[in-house]
Motif scaffolding. Structure first.
Motif, PDB file in Angstrom:
ATOM      1  N   ALA A 311       0.831  -1.210   0.000  1.00  0.00           N
ATOM      2  CA  ALA A 311       0.000   0.000   0.000  1.00  0.00           C
ATOM      3  C   ALA A 311       0.860   1.253   0.000  1.00  0.00           C
ATOM      4  CB  ALA A 311      -0.927  -0.012   1.214  1.00  0.00           C
ATOM      5  N   MET A 312       1.973   1.229   0.749  1.00  0.00           N
ATOM      6  CA  MET A 312       2.879   2.380   0.765  1.00  0.00           C
ATOM      7  C   MET A 312       3.527   2.578  -0.609  1.00  0.00           C
ATOM      8  SD  MET A 312       4.641   1.698   4.493  1.00  0.00           S
ATOM      9  CE  MET A 312       5.878   2.955   4.204  1.00  0.00           C
ATOM     10  N   ALA A 313       3.906   1.471  -1.257  1.00  0.00           N
ATOM     11  CA  ALA A 313       4.492   1.578  -2.600  1.00  0.00           C
ATOM     12  C   ALA A 313       3.481   2.137  -3.594  1.00  0.00           C
ATOM     13  CB  ALA A 313       5.001   0.215  -3.048  1.00  0.00           C
ATOM     14  N   ASN A 314       2.221   1.757  -3.432  1.00  0.00           N
ATOM     15  CA  ASN A 314       1.177   2.304  -4.307  1.00  0.00           C
ATOM     16  C   ASN A 314       1.050   3.814  -4.141  1.00  0.00           C
ATOM     17  OD1 ASN A 314       0.414  -0.080  -5.583  1.00  0.00           O
ATOM     18  ND2 ASN A 314      -1.046  -0.619  -3.978  1.00  0.00           N
ATOM     19  N   ASN A 365      -5.703   6.254   1.422  1.00  0.00           N
ATOM     20  CA  ASN A 365      -6.708   5.673   2.324  1.00  0.00           C
ATOM     21  C   ASN A 365      -6.434   4.189   2.576  1.00  0.00           C
ATOM     22  OD1 ASN A 365      -9.451   5.883   3.682  1.00  0.00           O
ATOM     23  ND2 ASN A 365      -9.853   4.260   2.205  1.00  0.00           N
ATOM     24  N   ASP A 366      -6.091   3.454   1.515  1.00  0.00           N
ATOM     25  CA  ASP A 366      -5.775   2.030   1.672  1.00  0.00           C
ATOM     26  C   ASP A 366      -4.544   1.839   2.565  1.00  0.00           C
ATOM     27  OD1 ASP A 366      -7.889   1.399   0.070  1.00  0.00           O
ATOM     28  OD2 ASP A 366      -6.706   1.130  -1.748  1.00  0.00           O
ATOM     29  N   ARG A 367      -3.564   2.721   2.413  1.00  0.00           N
ATOM     30  CA  ARG A 367      -2.362   2.619   3.249  1.00  0.00           C
ATOM     31  C   ARG A 367      -2.699   2.803   4.725  1.00  0.00           C
ATOM     32  NH1 ARG A 367       1.379   7.650   2.898  1.00  0.00           N
ATOM     33  NH2 ARG A 367      -0.542   8.396   3.888  1.00  0.00           N
ATOM     34  N   GLU A 368      -3.509   3.807   5.045  1.00  0.00           N
ATOM     35  CA  GLU A 368      -3.855   4.048   6.441  1.00  0.00           C
ATOM     36  C   GLU A 368      -4.638   2.873   7.030  1.00  0.00           C
ATOM     37  OE1 GLU A 368      -2.708   6.517   8.262  1.00  0.00           O
ATOM     38  OE2 GLU A 368      -1.586   7.113   6.481  1.00  0.00           O
ATOM     39  N   SER A 370      -4.473  -0.226   6.109  1.00  0.00           N
ATOM     40  CA  SER A 370      -3.551  -1.340   6.271  1.00  0.00           C
ATOM     41  C   SER A 370      -2.669  -1.154   7.498  1.00  0.00           C
ATOM     42  CB  SER A 370      -2.689  -1.485   5.012  1.00  0.00           C
ATOM     43  OG  SER A 370      -1.926  -2.667   5.058  1.00  0.00           O
ATOM     44  N   VAL A 371      -2.244   0.074   7.763  1.00  0.00           N
ATOM     45  CA  VAL A 371      -1.462   0.351   8.973  1.00  0.00           C
ATOM     46  C   VAL A 371      -2.295   0.090  10.221  1.00  0.00           C
ATOM     47  CG1 VAL A 371      -0.320   2.179  10.293  1.00  0.00           C
ATOM     48  CG2 VAL A 371       0.081   1.982   7.840  1.00  0.00           C
ATOM     49  N   PHE A 372      -3.571   0.468  10.187  1.00  0.00           N
ATOM     50  CA  PHE A 372      -4.448   0.209  11.326  1.00  0.00           C
ATOM     51  C   PHE A 372      -4.574  -1.296  11.585  1.00  0.00           C
ATOM     52  CE2 PHE A 372      -6.855   4.369  10.252  1.00  0.00           C
ATOM     53  CZ  PHE A 372      -5.830   5.103  10.815  1.00  0.00           C
TER      54      PHE A 372
END
Length: 592
Positions: A311-314, A365-368, A370-372
């Motif tokens: 997700a971060m790479a995206n 939004n997807d990254r956040e 996924s971190v959660f």
């Protein structure tokens, strides 16, 4: 991910059983999870095999459903489940204990559900009884301590109550926690609730073994009694007492004082010994199940971590595309001002820019989310900010051999060790039932200081040796042996199925690993070619040879190439994790 109108976020490796994407078509053949909401009740339908990594997939899906719909009633339909392993039983037991209703069809699934429901109800009743007992005991002790403290140290007690402040509330953590993959795994093993429950279950089995062992070890207790007695002669000796009997019709009152130990021990009882050996095997099975849960937790953490890296790479790729789209839009606007470009070129570039900005927002939004999800797996404070210190990368490793990998899996997979321990336990239980036909020998005794008062007693004792031989048990022993044989046959079938499942896991993971390695190479080449296409299309547009349709097309090609590269790296790292799990080497691989 959208399931029947409800939105959940999870990486494909975590919820492979519930994903509908074509990249996970093979996993869908193993387990399928669907949800629906009927009259305010959430229904979770499970179809396929609830075993191995699919247990972790179901657990992740279930826990995300609980987070998405807190406090809602839910039920688990197991009508389409063909097999449930030990880890699946543990998960279903936990789901039932948290209020989930288990619904099953078929003799085997109904028997498993009945066992889970019965065990949960017994455990809840025992826990409630123990809690009430502890509360009563604790209340009594606190009462007496309080009275003694007030009588002996009234001023000190008052001073302590006025000077000691109440505990301060927890302060929200500050700063950002940066974690590597190895640190995340170690932290998860330390704090993940599922892992901690598995450890406690293993420790509980040790105490069950100690209880069983105590049955054939010596036991002793001390008894002190002082009683007043008055005996009716007629009731004591029987018969009719003559009316002219010169003495009273009773004896006493008189005092009896007794103090001394009572002790006993089983001398020979092979049935108890085999039962103790069975409990030792149960300890081994519980430890193996705990280690299996440990491996599954590591797989969840690793999958979520690399999913977050994806997700971060995206996000990084989306920002890069936004910058490129912005530069091309500025170029088209400048050309239009100079009279070389057209308005449609500028408009087309602006549309592409807005599209890339939209994709960036979705990626962030997807990254956040996924971190959660990773923070929850690690059981961190919800207010703690988390950052990942690693990045998606490619490690060139040799392709393992299939046969050697299967042999390693059968030697190291904890599910296999657990089922072997269960087989030993059932064999000992069968022997315990058979040996209950044999004679048993027990020794008991007591020694007491006995008298009418504490000053005039004399030592007394009773020693007893008891030999017991079962003569007729109404078929109980035969039924116990037959039941043990049936359990062994059932376990043998589960063992064969588990062997095939382990082989399938190894072969599938090796296939995915080889495929992902090739995908990374192709994706890297695709990115290079797409970058060249964008550069050449831009040069043609600036030279006025072509309009910016070619530029937009090249941008789309680069976007797809970036997505393919990120996805290929993610699949490769996930395939490495799946292979490590299939051969039972998750902890050795990710906690060096």
């Amino acid at each position: 991910m959208i399931i029947n109108g409800l939105r959940y976020h999870a990486e494909p490796a975590l919820l492979a059983a519930s994903m509908l994407s074509s990249t996970h078509g093979l996993l869908q053949t193993m387990l399928r999870i669907t949800t629906e909401n009927r009259r305010g009740k959430l229904i979770l339908s499970v179809e396929g095999r609830l075993a191995g990594p699919w247990v972790a997939a179901l657990e992740q899906c279930w826990r995300e459903l609980l987070l998405a719909t807190p406090g809602q009633n839910f039920s688990i339909h197991l009508c389409g489940v063909s097999f449930i392993d030990n880890a699946g039983k543990i998960l279903l037991r936990e789901m039932h204990s948290l209020g989930g209703e288990l619904i099953a069809e078929g003799c085997l699934n109904q028997a498993i559900v009945s066992e889970i429901v019965g065990t949960t109800e017994k455990a809840a009743a025992a826990q409630k009884k123990e809690k009430e007992s502890e509360e009563n005991k604790g209340t009594t002790i606190i009462f007496y301590i309080a009275i003694l403290s007030l009588l002996i140290f009234p001023s000190a007690t008052l001073a302590q109550s006025t000077t000691n402040p109440s505990p301060l509330p927890a302060v929200a953590p500050t700063g950002v926690m940066k974690l590597t993959l190895e640190q995340a795994v170690k932290l998860g093993l330390k704090q993940n609730p599922t892992q901690q429950v598995a450890v406690l279950n293993a420790l509980e089995s040790i105490q069950d073994m100690n209880v069983t062992r105590s049955e054939f070890l010596p036991q002793a207790s001390l008894k002190v009694a002082d009683s007043a007695n008055r005996v009716n002669i007629y009731a004591q000796f029987g018969g009719q007492i003559p009316p002219d009997f010169p003495f009273a019709h009773h004896i006493g009152p008189y005092q009896i004082f007794s103090a001394g130990p009572t002790f006993g021990s089983s001398v020979i009882d092979l049935s108890l010994w085999k039962r103790y050996q069975a409990s030792k095997a149960d300890v081994g099975a519980a430890k193996a199940s705990s280690l299996n849960t440990r491996e599954q937790v590591i797989l969840l953490i690793v999958s979520q971590y690399i999913g977050t890296l994806r997700a971060m790479a995206n996000v990084v790729a989306s920002r890069s595309r936004v910058e490129l789209a912005q530069a091309l839009y500025d170029q088209a606007a400048d050309l239009q001002k100079e009279g070389v470009g057209t308005g449609i070129d500028t408009l087309r570039a602006n549309v592409e820019l807005q599209n890339e900005k939209q994709r960036l927002l979705e990626a962030e939004n997807d990254r956040e989310q996924s971190v959660f999800g990773l923070s929850k797996l690690l059981n961190l404070d919800p207010r703690q900010k988390l950052e990942l210190a690693d990045a998606l990368s490619f490690f060139e490793t040799p392709q393992p051999d299939v046969d050697s990998s299967i042999n390693q899996a059968l030697a190291d997979r904890q599910e296999w060790k657990a089922i072997e321990y269960q087989e030993k336990s059932l064999a000992y239980e069968k022997q315990s039932a058979e040996y209950s036909r044999l004679p048993s020998l027990r020794f008991d005794g007591n020694w007491a200081y006995l008298g009418t008062s504490a000053t005039n007693g004399i030592p007394t004792y009773v020693y007893t040796a008891t030999a017991q031989v079962p003569l007729f048990t109404s078929g109980r022993i035969k039924a116990q042996v037959a039941k043990a044989n049936l359990e062994l046959q059932k376990l043998e079938q589960q063992k064969d199925d588990l062997r095939n499942q382990i082989a399938l896991d190894v072969k599938t993971s090796l296939l995915n690993l080889g495929s992902a390695r090739s995908e990374v190479q192709v994706a890297n080449l695709g990115v290079k070619l797409a970058e060249q296409e964008v550069e050449q299309a831009g040069d043609r547009f600036r030279a006025g040879v072509a309009n910016n349709i070619e530029v937009i097309s090249a941008q789309d090609s680069l976007s797809r190439a970036n997505d393919n590269q990120i996805l290929a790296l993610y699949r490769f790292n996930q395939a490495r994790a799946d292979y490590a799990r299939s051969v039972g080497q998750m902890e050795n691989t990710y906690t060096k």
